[in-house]
Design an enzyme around this catalytic site. Structure first.
Site, PDB file in Angstrom:
ATOM      1  N   SER A 184       0.858  -1.186   0.000  1.00 20.03           N
ATOM      2  CA  SER A 184       0.000   0.000   0.000  1.00 20.03           C
ATOM      3  C   SER A 184       0.895   1.237   0.000  1.00 20.03           C
ATOM      4  CB  SER A 184      -0.947  -0.020   1.202  1.00 20.03           C
ATOM      5  OG  SER A 184      -1.867   1.047   1.148  1.00 20.03           O
ATOM      6  N   THR A 185       0.839   2.057   1.027  1.00 22.89           N
ATOM      7  CA  THR A 185       1.636   3.283   1.080  1.00 22.89           C
ATOM      8  C   THR A 185       3.121   2.967   0.918  1.00 22.89           C
ATOM      9  OG1 THR A 185       0.016   4.174   2.631  1.00 22.89           O
ATOM     10  CG2 THR A 185       2.116   5.342   2.443  1.00 22.89           C
ATOM     11  N   HIS A 211      -2.664  -1.260  -3.313  1.00 17.60           N
ATOM     12  CA  HIS A 211      -3.819  -0.386  -3.118  1.00 17.60           C
ATOM     13  C   HIS A 211      -3.686   0.865  -3.990  1.00 17.60           C
ATOM     14  CE1 HIS A 211      -4.194  -2.175   1.215  1.00 17.60           C
ATOM     15  NE2 HIS A 211      -4.606  -3.011   0.270  1.00 17.60           N
ATOM     16  N   MET A 305      -0.070   1.140   5.256  1.00 14.37           N
ATOM     17  CA  MET A 305      -0.809   1.344   6.496  1.00 14.37           C
ATOM     18  C   MET A 305      -1.944   0.339   6.584  1.00 14.37           C
ATOM     19  SD  MET A 305      -2.821   4.868   5.584  1.00 14.37           S
ATOM     20  CE  MET A 305      -3.945   4.985   4.192  1.00 14.37           C
ATOM     21  N   ASP A 308      -4.356  -5.004   5.920  1.00 15.42           N
ATOM     22  CA  ASP A 308      -4.766  -5.859   4.809  1.00 15.42           C
ATOM     23  C   ASP A 308      -3.679  -6.880   4.494  1.00 15.42           C
ATOM     24  OD1 ASP A 308      -6.224  -6.878   2.677  1.00 15.42           O
ATOM     25  OD2 ASP A 308      -5.476  -5.379   1.257  1.00 15.42           O
TER      26      ASP A 308
END
Length: 366
Positions: A184-185, A211, A305, A308
């Site tokens: 993600s991030t 993401h 973050m 998931d």
């Protein structure tokens, strides 16, 4: 208090973003109308995190970001449009050093801001705690400070690495296993670092749940395809799982494994409300476990973050699969991999630069 600098040439956007973060009660906020003002605020206000618009007069967001990362690195969240052109610029910004991005409302800004506010707050909070790599553009920063460069150069996309040149080889095998990567991030540059180290004869297909919005994953796949020996493609329709391929999940949907009469396929599936982030790492891993023996799966949870992927990869390890969590020392945000470690779901914890070798070790032993 979190010191937040909001950089946007739109008075309306500055006012709306300011109101969102002021309501939180723990943000100290300053504003800038363009890149020139932002660089001055960087020196005087000393923000913990910056939101930075792309299109601004005098000095645009990319030029400003370039200067920030070379002169005084600070976590930056880009404010981007959802168009494909906006996606390309955003990925360039992430390559320059931006931690994350938020999407600018494309219709009634004041009406959509209430819906977007929780995500904005979560991303900016995470970015304020982000760990910028000390090596980020280090050579350029040293040259700039030594007076060898008069301005901050914009990084250019590298060419595809020579296939298997000077890199570890893996004996070819049938495509009877999968590598499952969640991020993600901070994910795009981490994927670059990991995937570019896998050789062209890597024997298992690689699935990636990063993401991102739907308009961003196609440009991400095309960018990664230029950097890697493996073929990288966005998954928009059912595709046979083949060695030598990396399948990037379509944004705003989920990436899943399914079985057809002629063999397993990877495909995009409509997102499910029980999963908060998409493409969902948990759903990708669960779908793979329905069609492959756990011992034939390697799960990798990288920077991002939230949590998931932690639940499904913990189940994968418990059932005999192999799992790797990116270490805190290299992750931009140690949320997802940290949660996997806390659940005792990581067989191995490794810094980013070692993950490709650890994957190859696991595949060789499977």
């Amino acid at each position: 208090m979190i010191r937040l600098l909001i950089v946007d040439d739109s008075p309306l956007m500055r006012r709306l973003l300011g109101a969102v973060f002021t309501a939180e009660g723990d943000f100290e906020i300053a504003f800038a109308r363009n890149g020139v003002e932002a660089l001055e605020q960087l020196r005087t206000f000393k923000p913990d995190v910056i939101t930075l618009d792309v299109n601004m007069p005098e000095m645009d967001g990319l030029a400003c970001l370039d200067r920030i990362m070379l002169e005084n690195p600070c976590p930056v969240v880009m404010v981007s449009s959802l168009t494909e052109a906006g996606a390309g610029v955003t990925l360039e910004a992430i390559e320059l050093g931006a931690v994350d991005f938020i999407t600018k409302p494309d219709r009634a800004v004041s009406l959509e801001m209430e819906t977007l506010a929780p995500q904005l707050i979560e991303k900016v909070r995470a970015a304020s705690q982000a760990r910028l790599p000390s090596s980020l553009r280090l050579a350029e920063r040293v040259r700039l400070r030594s007076g060898l460069e008069q301005r901050a150069p914009v990084m250019t996309t590298r060419r595809r690495m020579p296939i298997s040149t000077g890199r570890r080889q893996i004996k070819a095998a049938s495509a009877n296993g999968l590598v499952l990567i969640g991020a993600s991030t901070g994910g795009p540059p981490a994927l670059d670092a990991l995937l570019s180290r896998l050789p062209s004869d890597f024997p298992w297909p690689v699935l990636v749940a990063q993401h991102m919005p739907g308009s961003f994953t196609g440009p991400l796949a095309r960018r990664l395809d230029k950097l890697c020996a493996l073929t990288v493609t966005e998954t928009t329709f059912p595709m046979p799982l083949s060695p030598g391929y990396v399948y990037i999940g379509k944004g705003d949907a989920d990436i899943i494994v399914s079985m057809r009469p002629d063999g397993p396929v990877v495909m995009a599936a409509p997102s499910l409300p029980e999963h908060r982030w998409h493409p969902s790492v948990d759903r990708m891993v669960d779908s793979a476990m329905q069609h492959f023996a756990p011992a034939r799966l390697v799960g990798v949870l990288m920077t991002g973050m939230g949590s998931d992927g932690a639940e499904a990869m913990t189940r994968l390890k418990e059932q005999g699969g192999r799992t790797i969590a990116e270490s805190e020392e290299s992750a931009v945000v140690w949320g997802m991999p940290g949660e996997l470690v806390r659940r005792s779901g990581a067989e191995m914890v490794a810094p980013l630069e070692q993950i490709a070798d650890r994957i190859m070790d696991m595949v060789e032993r499977s």
